[in-house]
Write a protein that holds these residues in place. Structure first.
Motif, PDB file in Angstrom:
ATOM      1  N   GLU A 121       7.657  49.660  22.478  1.00 12.53           N
ATOM      2  CA  GLU A 121       7.027  48.347  22.396  1.00 12.53           C
ATOM      3  C   GLU A 121       5.551  48.483  22.056  1.00 12.53           C
ATOM      4  N   ALA A 122       4.973  47.406  21.555  1.00 13.06           N
ATOM      5  CA  ALA A 122       3.535  47.352  21.281  1.00 13.06           C
ATOM      6  C   ALA A 122       3.015  46.047  21.862  1.00 13.06           C
ATOM      7  N   LYS A 123       1.701  46.022  22.117  1.00 10.66           N
ATOM      8  CA  LYS A 123       1.115  44.896  22.836  1.00 10.66           C
ATOM      9  C   LYS A 123       0.139  44.159  21.921  1.00 10.66           C
ATOM     10  N   ILE A 124       0.176  42.851  21.974  1.00  9.29           N
ATOM     11  CA  ILE A 124      -0.751  42.029  21.177  1.00  9.29           C
ATOM     12  C   ILE A 124      -1.454  41.041  22.110  1.00  9.29           C
ATOM     13  N   THR A 125      -2.776  40.946  22.013  1.00 11.75           N
ATOM     14  CA  THR A 125      -3.533  40.021  22.872  1.00 11.75           C
ATOM     15  C   THR A 125      -4.360  39.057  22.024  1.00 11.75           C
ATOM     16  N   LEU A 126      -4.267  37.793  22.338  1.00  7.57           N
ATOM     17  CA  LEU A 126      -5.165  36.797  21.739  1.00  7.57           C
ATOM     18  C   LEU A 126      -6.295  36.568  22.726  1.00  7.57           C
ATOM     19  N   LEU A 127      -7.531  36.768  22.274  1.00 12.73           N
ATOM     20  CA  LEU A 127      -8.665  36.694  23.177  1.00 12.73           C
ATOM     21  C   LEU A 127      -9.314  35.318  23.153  1.00 12.73           C
ATOM     22  N   ARG A 128      -9.615  34.866  24.365  1.00 10.63           N
ATOM     23  CA  ARG A 128     -10.393  33.634  24.511  1.00 10.63           C
ATOM     24  C   ARG A 128      -9.858  32.503  23.623  1.00 10.63           C
ATOM     25  N   VAL A 129      -8.652  32.071  24.005  1.00 12.57           N
ATOM     26  CA  VAL A 129      -8.032  30.951  23.302  1.00 12.57           C
ATOM     27  C   VAL A 129      -8.336  29.686  24.097  1.00 12.57           C
ATOM     28  N   PRO A 130      -8.691  28.582  23.459  1.00 12.01           N
ATOM     29  CA  PRO A 130      -8.871  27.335  24.209  1.00 12.01           C
ATOM     30  C   PRO A 130      -7.580  26.991  24.939  1.00 12.01           C
ATOM     31  N   ASP A 131      -7.669  26.741  26.244  1.00 13.20           N
ATOM     32  CA  ASP A 131      -6.488  26.538  27.082  1.00 13.20           C
ATOM     33  C   ASP A 131      -6.002  25.094  26.985  1.00 13.20           C
ATOM     34  N   LEU A 165       3.879  31.605  19.729  1.00  6.90           N
ATOM     35  CA  LEU A 165       5.125  32.363  19.831  1.00  6.90           C
ATOM     36  C   LEU A 165       6.274  31.814  18.983  1.00  6.90           C
ATOM     37  N   THR A 166       6.204  30.523  18.616  1.00  3.09           N
ATOM     38  CA  THR A 166       7.311  29.968  17.832  1.00  3.09           C
ATOM     39  C   THR A 166       7.488  30.663  16.474  1.00  3.09           C
ATOM     40  N   PRO A 167       6.404  30.880  15.719  1.00  2.00           N
ATOM     41  CA  PRO A 167       6.613  31.558  14.421  1.00  2.00           C
ATOM     42  C   PRO A 167       7.212  32.950  14.602  1.00  2.00           C
ATOM     43  N   ILE A 168       6.847  33.591  15.700  1.00  2.00           N
ATOM     44  CA  ILE A 168       7.362  34.948  15.948  1.00  2.00           C
ATOM     45  C   ILE A 168       8.854  34.900  16.237  1.00  2.00           C
ATOM     46  N   ALA A 169       9.249  33.924  17.039  1.00  6.42           N
ATOM     47  CA  ALA A 169      10.676  33.762  17.330  1.00  6.42           C
ATOM     48  C   ALA A 169      11.433  33.411  16.046  1.00  6.42           C
ATOM     49  N   ASN A 170      10.829  32.565  15.224  1.00  2.49           N
ATOM     50  CA  ASN A 170      11.497  32.177  13.985  1.00  2.49           C
ATOM     51  C   ASN A 170      11.692  33.359  13.043  1.00  2.49           C
ATOM     52  N   ALA A 171      10.829  34.370  13.192  1.00  2.29           N
ATOM     53  CA  ALA A 171      10.971  35.573  12.373  1.00  2.29           C
ATOM     54  C   ALA A 171      11.941  36.566  13.022  1.00  2.29           C
ATOM     55  N   HIS A 172      12.672  36.124  14.066  1.00  2.00           N
ATOM     56  CA  HIS A 172      13.654  36.960  14.777  1.00  2.00           C
ATOM     57  C   HIS A 172      13.022  38.182  15.426  1.00  2.00           C
ATOM     58  N   ILE A 173      11.751  38.061  15.817  1.00  4.38           N
ATOM     59  CA  ILE A 173      11.109  39.156  16.546  1.00  4.38           C
ATOM     60  C   ILE A 173      11.266  38.850  18.033  1.00  4.38           C
ATOM     61  N   VAL A 174      11.782  39.819  18.764  1.00  7.40           N
ATOM     62  CA  VAL A 174      12.052  39.589  20.182  1.00  7.40           C
ATOM     63  C   VAL A 174      10.808  39.902  21.009  1.00  7.40           C
ATOM     64  N   VAL A 175      10.263  38.867  21.629  1.00 11.89           N
ATOM     65  CA  VAL A 175       9.111  39.057  22.508  1.00 11.89           C
ATOM     66  C   VAL A 175       9.640  39.425  23.885  1.00 11.89           C
ATOM     67  N   ASP A 176       9.076  40.476  24.472  1.00 13.40           N
ATOM     68  CA  ASP A 176       9.571  40.892  25.781  1.00 13.40           C
ATOM     69  C   ASP A 176       8.697  40.322  26.890  1.00 13.40           C
ATOM     70  N   ASP A 223       8.260  45.883  14.831  1.00  9.80           N
ATOM     71  CA  ASP A 223       7.892  44.536  14.376  1.00  9.80           C
ATOM     72  C   ASP A 223       6.406  44.262  14.570  1.00  9.80           C
ATOM     73  N   HIS A 224       5.670  45.262  15.038  1.00 13.76           N
ATOM     74  CA  HIS A 224       4.281  45.046  15.439  1.00 13.76           C
ATOM     75  C   HIS A 224       3.400  44.533  14.304  1.00 13.76           C
ATOM     76  N   GLN A 225       3.475  45.184  13.143  1.00 21.18           N
ATOM     77  CA  GLN A 225       2.626  44.781  12.015  1.00 21.18           C
ATOM     78  C   GLN A 225       2.874  43.334  11.604  1.00 21.18           C
ATOM     79  N   LYS A 226       4.153  43.022  11.530  1.00 24.38           N
ATOM     80  CA  LYS A 226       4.552  41.684  11.108  1.00 24.38           C
ATOM     81  C   LYS A 226       4.047  40.640  12.111  1.00 24.38           C
ATOM     82  N   ALA A 227       4.266  40.925  13.398  1.00 26.66           N
ATOM     83  CA  ALA A 227       3.845  39.979  14.444  1.00 26.66           C
ATOM     84  C   ALA A 227       2.325  39.828  14.438  1.00 26.66           C
ATOM     85  N   LEU A 228       1.640  40.941  14.266  1.00 24.58           N
ATOM     86  CA  LEU A 228       0.174  40.919  14.275  1.00 24.58           C
ATOM     87  C   LEU A 228      -0.351  40.011  13.153  1.00 24.58           C
TER      88      LEU A 228
END
Ligand code: ASP
Ligand code: MG
Length: 408
Positions: A259-269, A278-289, A311-316
């Motif tokens: 697995e690989a980890k992706i972090t979005l920093l300081r997103v407006p809550d 996460l929806t586009p990632i799911a639509n690309a059939h990438i399984v988020v754990d 799938d890391h590059q694609k998700a990134l």
């Protein structure tokens, strides 16, 4: 009635095929009705896939399945010949001959139904049915395959279809271990493990059993016996849980480096944030754990999740596109992580396993980056370079020494 499945190494040479034939003949002589499911000879599926890859940058999915399904056709024919030479009336069956009906997803089709008739007719008549694993046909009669390691799923499906008493999976290891013995010399072979534990130990078990076969076994309650084709020792039984299994707090320690980890920093809550990311990632059939959102501070938060390394590059790329749009400060990612999981049915009724786990890691100075839990599992993400150390110390504290004394 038993279903026996022999993997690629077990049928890897002519000598080994003859040895399998003797084992099948012995089981039959002992009074069992036997259906055998076989994989392609060792290395054959890889060889076929390489032919396709050498020919085309993107081999057609339908033709790819037509190609790789031939591996199993060779082994059912050879094993049937070997059985016939021993005087055992054997008959080979390809997927389409027993209507292993699947959906039409080439390369990872799912079995929908099987016509058990021809297999039952053969075994009731005193013969042995030798069935090609890994393959099926969709509704339009296209040849399909079930994904790498799919003969395990074929075998469990055959066992469910013929209502076998057990599905024996013969392989080149002698069972399922409490952890990877190459990492931890004190790993022990499990005598029994429940379907749910096996599913949670996926990364540990994946080398032994295609995980989809365990889902199948659970759904149809097929007892699965994983054992070595090179010995007569009992292996590991994967079965429905019973009360005694809850007495064991921790059954296994699994480690996943894929697995690989992706972090979005300081997103407006704001509401809709996680969905937007996460929806586009799911639509690309990438399984988020694992997914973690930090407590927000002054209206900003960080969101971290893991995806398969492949799938890391694609998700990134997808996350970077969204990050700008939603006003995040940036995106960080880390390829060198390990997910270490501790699994056991006993965790359902006993507290303290997670705390003990964190304590053991703290003593080694291993920093925990993410934590997630289910009823029977605690998983953590750590720096990949500590993966083996973490597995060893957790195995020692939670399995070798047990955690009972901390309950008092
Ligand atoms: N021959 C297929 C593979 O190598 C299926 C299997 O062996 O289970 O993935
Ligand atoms: Mg296999």
């Amino acid at each position: 009635m038993i279903v026996q499945k022999y993997g690629g190494t077990s049928v890897g040479t002519i000598e080994r095929i003859k040895a399998v034939a003797r084992r099948v003949a012995d089981s039959r002589a002992a009074g069992n009705e036997v259906v055998v499911v076989v994989s392609a000879m060792a290395g054959e599926t890889n060889r076929l896939l390489k032919l396709a890859a050498d020919l085309s940058p993107q081999p057609d999915a339908r033709e790819s399945d037509v190609l790789v399904a031939t591996g199993e056709q060779v082994s059912v024919a050879l094993l049937s010949m070997a059985l016939l030479d021993l005087g055992v009336p054997a008959r080979s069956f390809l997927g389409h001959q027993i209507r292993v009906c699947t959906d039409g997803v080439f390369g990872k089709a799912r079995i929908k139904s099987i016509d058990a008739g021809p297999m039952l007719e053969t075994v009731h008549g005193g013969g042995v049915a030798v069935v090609a694993g890994f393959q099926g046909v969709d509704e339009a009669h296209n040849i399909t395959t079930l994904g790498r390691g799919g003969s395990d799923t074929s075998a469990v499906a055959m066992a469910a279809a013929v209502k076998a008493d057990v599905c024996e999976i013969y392989t080149d290891v002698d069972g399922v271990y409490t952890t990877d013995p190459r990492i931890c010399p004190n790993a022990r072979k499990l005598a029994r493990v429940s379907f749910d534990e096996m599913l949670e130990l996926a990364s540990l078990g994946a080398k032994v059993l295609q995980i989809r076969s365990v889902e199948f076994a659970k759904r149809y309650n097929v007892p699965v016996h994983v054992r070595s084709s090179f010995s007569d020792e009992p292996g590991t039984w994967v079965v429905e849980e019973d009360a005694s299994m809850e007495e064991v707090l921790v059954t296994g320690v699994a480690c996943d480096l894929n697995e690989a980890k992706i972090t979005l920093l300081r997103v407006p809550d704001r509401p809709g944030l996680a969905s937007k990311i996460l929806t586009p990632i799911a639509n690309a059939h990438i399984v988020v754990d694992m997914i973690i959102q930090n407590a927000s501070e002054e209206g900003f938060t960080d969101l971290t999740f893991t995806v398969p390394r492949t799938d890391h590059q694609k998700a990134l790329g997808m996350v970077q596109a969204v990050a700008h749009e939603i006003g995040a400060r940036g995106v960080a990612s880390d390829m060198s992580i390990a997910k270490v999981s501790v699994v056991g049915l006993g965790m359902r009724s006993h507290a303290g396993v997670a705390a003990r786990m964190f304590d053991v890691l703290a003593r080694e100075g291993i920093n925990i980056q993410m934590i997630s839990t289910s009823e029977i599992k605690v998983s953590i993400v750590i720096d990949a370079k500590y993966a083996e150390l973490a597995v060893r110390v957790l195995h020692q504290a939670l399995i070798e020494e047990g955690v009972r004394e901390t309950q008092a």
